[in-house]
Write a protein that holds these residues in place. Structure first.
Motif, short mmCIF file in Angstrom:
data_model
loop_
_atom_site.label_atom_id
_atom_site.label_comp_id
_atom_site.label_asym_id
_atom_site.label_seq_id
_atom_site.Cartn_x
_atom_site.Cartn_y
_atom_site.Cartn_z
N SER A 110 0.86 -1.18 0.00
CA SER A 110 0.00 0.00 0.00
C SER A 110 0.89 1.23 0.00
O SER A 110 2.01 1.20 0.55
CB SER A 110 -0.95 0.01 1.21
OG SER A 110 -0.23 -0.01 2.43
N TYR A 111 0.41 2.29 -0.64
CA TYR A 111 1.24 3.46 -0.87
C TYR A 111 0.50 4.73 -0.44
O TYR A 111 -0.73 4.83 -0.56
CB TYR A 111 1.60 3.59 -2.36
CG TYR A 111 2.23 2.35 -2.95
CD1 TYR A 111 3.60 2.15 -2.88
CD2 TYR A 111 1.44 1.39 -3.59
CE1 TYR A 111 4.17 1.01 -3.44
CE2 TYR A 111 2.00 0.26 -4.15
CZ TYR A 111 3.37 0.07 -4.07
OH TYR A 111 3.94 -1.06 -4.62
N VAL A 112 1.29 5.70 0.02
CA VAL A 112 0.76 7.01 0.40
C VAL A 112 1.63 8.08 -0.22
O VAL A 112 2.87 8.05 -0.09
CB VAL A 112 0.75 7.18 1.94
CG1 VAL A 112 0.29 8.59 2.32
CG2 VAL A 112 -0.15 6.14 2.59
N TRP A 113 1.00 9.03 -0.91
CA TRP A 113 1.73 10.17 -1.45
C TRP A 113 1.84 11.24 -0.38
O TRP A 113 0.85 11.64 0.23
CB TRP A 113 1.03 10.73 -2.68
CG TRP A 113 1.63 12.02 -3.19
CD1 TRP A 113 2.94 12.24 -3.49
CD2 TRP A 113 0.95 13.25 -3.44
NE1 TRP A 113 3.13 13.53 -3.90
CE2 TRP A 113 1.92 14.17 -3.89
CE3 TRP A 113 -0.38 13.65 -3.33
CZ2 TRP A 113 1.60 15.48 -4.23
CZ3 TRP A 113 -0.71 14.95 -3.67
CH2 TRP A 113 0.27 15.86 -4.11
N ILE A 114 3.07 11.69 -0.13
CA ILE A 114 3.32 12.74 0.86
C ILE A 114 3.28 14.08 0.12
O ILE A 114 4.14 14.37 -0.71
CB ILE A 114 4.68 12.56 1.55
CG1 ILE A 114 4.80 11.15 2.14
CG2 ILE A 114 4.87 13.59 2.65
CD1 ILE A 114 6.18 10.83 2.70
N ASP A 115 2.28 14.89 0.43
CA ASP A 115 2.09 16.18 -0.24
C ASP A 115 2.86 17.25 0.52
O ASP A 115 2.48 17.65 1.63
CB ASP A 115 0.60 16.51 -0.30
CG ASP A 115 0.33 17.81 -1.04
OD1 ASP A 115 1.24 18.29 -1.75
OD2 ASP A 115 -0.79 18.35 -0.90
N PHE A 116 3.97 17.72 -0.08
CA PHE A 116 4.79 18.75 0.54
C PHE A 116 4.38 20.13 0.04
O PHE A 116 3.96 20.29 -1.12
CB PHE A 116 6.28 18.54 0.21
CG PHE A 116 6.88 17.32 0.83
CD1 PHE A 116 7.31 17.34 2.14
CD2 PHE A 116 7.02 16.15 0.11
CE1 PHE A 116 7.89 16.21 2.73
CE2 PHE A 116 7.60 15.02 0.68
CZ PHE A 116 8.02 15.06 1.99
N VAL A 117 4.51 21.13 0.87
CA VAL A 117 4.35 22.52 0.45
C VAL A 117 5.54 22.86 -0.46
O VAL A 117 6.69 22.61 -0.10
CB VAL A 117 4.31 23.47 1.66
CG1 VAL A 117 4.20 24.91 1.19
CG2 VAL A 117 3.15 23.11 2.57
#
Length: 408
Positions: A110-117
């Motif tokens: 399972s994967y999660v995209w880390i949304d950076f500023v």
């Protein structure tokens, strides 16, 4: 290799014409026992096992702690509400973890995209965590530094519109199941495909039997010749008269010249139920689920619920939680924060707490031996603190070991 693609290994069972014939005799179609991907959830034991794991992970609070002059909850860390309450605007923390654990148990990853500023004074800070579809992710290993640094892992994700995104390993949280190379998890559904198909076929066979009023198939003998059309008409009329729950235990009538010979097909003759139960137990064991959790109480004996939960935690959950915690701590926290003692951990007390009597006895031991204050115990029970409850208490009869016997 310059640019190596990592693929999930799929196990495909041999499919012979004889197996098609057997399924046809049992009234089962190949499509009905297709267990690839989400189709595996149609099998009740698989669904139950994955639901138990997903529900258990989703109800454990995920928090940030700091181990510096004592362990404390780092509620002042900006990521604390993301992990504990809402990782992104679209889902709660409970739904977030449930999604990840479900995909991990179906696809092995399972994967999660880390949304950076990206811009401004907050550039580099995390502003959201978004689960991705595991079926649309490809993993590459750049082991000679073709794109950037050597020995880097790249993720290529394809969205619903067909757009591809190349993502660094630092932008992706990757949670794995059982793995043989440390890079990609093995899909338990593909690994257990034969067992799940067996369980699914058995379930459909029983379902077809119930629809037919538990009446077995048979042969109709007729002295004479019938045209193909006459045979088909007779078969339809006879099945309408003899099959179905509405015809169970009723008398069937045959025209003169016809005799009916049933084919003996008792479930007990082939130890059908025993084989079905064995398959269910094997599937549950592969997922780390205890038999009492799938309502199989034949060989289960626990003194208490807390004992059963503790065994489930030690045998199954501890490894899963450790995998989550290590990936979260490494990817979401800065190196200097890790050096300062920050770490991410699931609070497993939710499932390890015993009955009230056992808890209160443990609390009494903790308070009387001076390693828990009354207010710390009250906080565990979600009670408000009381004045004077922050002092450690000790039994006045206790003395240091070095002073033992001096009174004499």
């Amino acid at each position: 290799m310059l640019f190596r693609k990592i693929k999930n290994t799929e196990i495909t069972p041999p499919w012979s014409p004889e197996f098609d014939t057997l399924m046809s005799l049992l009234g089962i179609t190949p499509d009905s026992i297709n267990v690839s991907g989400k189709n595996a959830l149609k099998e009740i034991v698989v669904y139950t096992c994955i639901k138990i794991l997903a529900d258990t992970i989703s109800k454990l609070p995920c928090k940030i702690y700091q181990d510096s002059e004592g362990i404390r909850k780092a509620t002042d860390h900006y990521l604390y509400p993301y992990l504990k309450l809402r990782p992104n605007p679209y889902m709660s923390a409970s739904d977030f973890w449930k999604t990840l654990e479900t995909q991990r148990n179906i696809y092995g990853n399972s994967y999660v995209w880390i949304d950076f500023v990206q811009l401004g004074r907050n550039a580099g800070k995390i502003q959201g965590l978004y689960p991705l579809d595991s079926t649309k992710m490809r993993i590459y290993v750049d082991d000679v530094g073709l794109l950037s640094t050597k020995n880097n892992v790249w993720y290529v994700y394809t969205d619903n519109l067909g757009n591809e995104y190349k993502l660094k390993a630092s932008e992706i949280l990757h949670f794995k199941g059982l793995t043989s190379d440390g890079l990609v998890g093995i899909s338990p559904i593909e690994t257990l495909k034969l067992h799940i198909e067996n369980a699914s076929a058995a379930e459909q066979f029983l379902n077809n039997s119930f629809k037919n009023g538990m009446q077995t198939a048979g042969i109709v003998n007729y002295v004479g010749d019938l045209s193909p059309q006459a045979e088909e008409n007779f078969r339809k009329n006879f099945e309408r008269m003899a099959n179905g729950l509405q015809n169970a235990n009723r008398i069937s009538l045959l025209p003169i010249g016809y005799t009916y010979q049933p084919i003996a097909n008792k479930l007990t003759d082939a130890q059908f139920l025993e084989n079905t139960m064995l398959t269910e137990r094997q599937i549950a064991a592969a997922f780390g689920i205890k038999l009492h959790q799938i309502n199989d109480l034949e060989k289960t004996s626990y003194a208490s619920t807390s004992e059963a939960n503790r065994e489930f935690y030690v045998d199954t959950l501890m490894a899963i939680l450790t995998m989550y915690e290590q990936e979260l701590t490494y990817k979401l926290l800065l190196p200097r924060e890790i050096a300062q003692g920050y770490y991410i951990k699931f609070n497993a007390d939710v499932i390890l707490r015993g009955d009230p009597k056992s808890r209160y006895e443990a609390y009494a031991v903790a308070i009387q031996n001076g390693f828990k204050t009354p207010n710390e115990v009250r906080a565990l029970e979600e009670d408000p603190p009381l004045e004077g409850g922050d002092q450690l208490l000790l039994n006045g009869n206790m003395i240091p070991a070095t002073k033992a016997g001096q009174q004499y």
